[in-house]
Design a protein around this motif. Structure first.
Motif, mmCIF file in Angstrom:
data_model
loop_
_atom_site.group_PDB
_atom_site.id
_atom_site.type_symbol
_atom_site.label_atom_id
_atom_site.label_comp_id
_atom_site.label_asym_id
_atom_site.label_seq_id
_atom_site.Cartn_x
_atom_site.Cartn_y
_atom_site.Cartn_z
ATOM 1 N N LEU A 8 -6.700 0.686 -9.122
ATOM 2 C CA LEU A 8 -5.875 0.402 -7.956
ATOM 3 C C LEU A 8 -6.448 1.041 -6.699
ATOM 4 N N VAL A 12 -5.272 1.256 -2.629
ATOM 5 C CA VAL A 12 -4.172 0.977 -1.708
ATOM 6 C C VAL A 12 -4.530 1.574 -0.359
ATOM 7 N N THR A 58 2.111 6.992 -1.502
ATOM 8 C CA THR A 58 1.534 5.648 -1.382
ATOM 9 C C THR A 58 1.345 5.020 -2.756
ATOM 10 N N ARG A 113 4.816 3.943 -4.068
ATOM 11 C CA ARG A 113 5.331 2.731 -3.424
ATOM 12 C C ARG A 113 4.574 1.484 -3.887
ATOM 13 N N ALA A 114 3.295 1.644 -4.176
ATOM 14 C CA ALA A 114 2.533 0.509 -4.707
ATOM 15 C C ALA A 114 3.035 0.131 -6.097
ATOM 16 N N VAL A 160 4.294 -1.715 -1.433
ATOM 17 C CA VAL A 160 3.025 -1.800 -0.710
ATOM 18 C C VAL A 160 2.075 -2.630 -1.565
ATOM 19 N N ARG A 161 1.435 -3.615 -0.954
ATOM 20 C CA ARG A 161 0.519 -4.473 -1.712
ATOM 21 C C ARG A 161 -0.858 -3.828 -1.773
ATOM 22 N N PRO A 162 -1.422 -3.667 -2.976
ATOM 23 C CA PRO A 162 -2.735 -3.023 -3.099
ATOM 24 C C PRO A 162 -3.864 -3.890 -2.548
ATOM 25 N N THR A 220 1.185 -7.704 -9.157
ATOM 26 C CA THR A 220 0.296 -7.281 -8.075
ATOM 27 C C THR A 220 0.456 -8.132 -6.825
#
Length: 273
Positions: free
Chosen positions: A11, A13, A52, A55-56, A61-63, A76
């Motif tokens: 991942l 981000v 962060t 939240r992903a 939050v979009r990675p 995802t």
């Protein structure tokens, strides 16, 4: 090993820094898994990427790269409409309950609105009954339903935040620095509550904290983050007893930990409503 509920692989981000500029990467090539009923601590200094990452994991939050799977579903790239059916199963307890609870609403409305929204209560009467039951579960009096957030103490507000999350019967809860603003006695009460709820409800939980003693008290495993990367992970007792990473050792040395007593939370007096 427990069945894997939440899994992230490779991942990345980040956040955009301006128009036509590349994103600043905050979380770098992180892979992790959390099993059903498991409490995993995420620890690191300020700016290490803990929040962060959390939240992903929740899809807030979009990675930039990598994948996140929840209960076997790849989330995802799901848009908000596709994520909505999963929101009830993925909840968050915020660091500052005063900021996360609507100051204009009584606790009754704060707790019953999500129940009605997600169809867990058909009527307001049913919603109030469930809210009352959950308040009792987190150690708050029923009178709290008729109060506004500012009329409660910091510890009581945090319990309302926990109640709001767990009453939806989620599979996964992200707790982000939830005891950092509380006094030591109230911290211990909230930590014991989290441990009881995780055990009784079989919750999978990611527990974000900069406090190593808190992580050690409530978590099964720990991930140590530095500058957006995981530098070490493993069972709490193993990592704290024999850290492999020099960074982990420096964290432990910076905040000396007492010889752990695994029963210290159980011996504390019950919280006074």
């Amino acid at each position: 090993m427990a069945e894997i509920l939440l899994e992230a692989a490779n991942l990345d981000v980040g956040y955009a820094t301006g128009w036509a500029k590349p994103a600043t990467v905050v979380v770098k090539n992180v892979s992790l898994s959390i099993g059903r009923g498991e409490v995993v601590g995420i620890v690191g200094e300020s700016g290490s990427g803990k929040t962060t990452l959390g939240r992903a994991l929740l899809g807030l939050v979009r990675p930039l790269a990598g994948t996140i799977r929840f209960a076997g579903t790849d989330i995802t790239r799901l848009d908000e409409a596709a994520m909505r059916p999963l929101r009830r199963r993925m909840q968050m307890v915020f660091q500052d309950p005063m900021a996360s609870l609507n100051p204009r609403h009584m606790i009754a409305r704060i707790l019953t609105a999500p129940l009605r929204l997600h169809g867990l209560a058909r009527t307001q009467r049913e919603a109030l009954a469930l809210a009352s039951q959950t308040l009792d579960q987190v150690g708050l009096p029923l009178a709290a339903l008729q109060r506004y957030p500012h009329e409660l103490s910091g510890g009581q507000r945090q319990r309302v935040g926990i109640a709001r999350a767990v009453m939806l019967k989620p599979d996964f809860v992200l707790a982000d620095e939830i005891v950092s603003g509380l006094d030591v006695s109230t911290q211990a009460q909230v930590l014991r509550l989290i441990g009881d709820l995780s055990r009784d409800m079989g919750l999978a939980m990611a527990f974000i904290s900069h406090d190593l003693s808190v992580i050690r008290a409530v978590c099964d495993r720990v991930l140590v983050m530095r500058q957006g990367e995981i530098t070490e992970e493993g069972a709490c007792e193993t990592v704290f007893a024999a850290p492999r990473s020099p960074y982990t050792r420096s964290l432990i040395d910076a905040i000396p930990l007492p010889v752990p007593d695994p029963h210290w939370l159980a011996r504390l007096p019950e919280a006074v409503p």
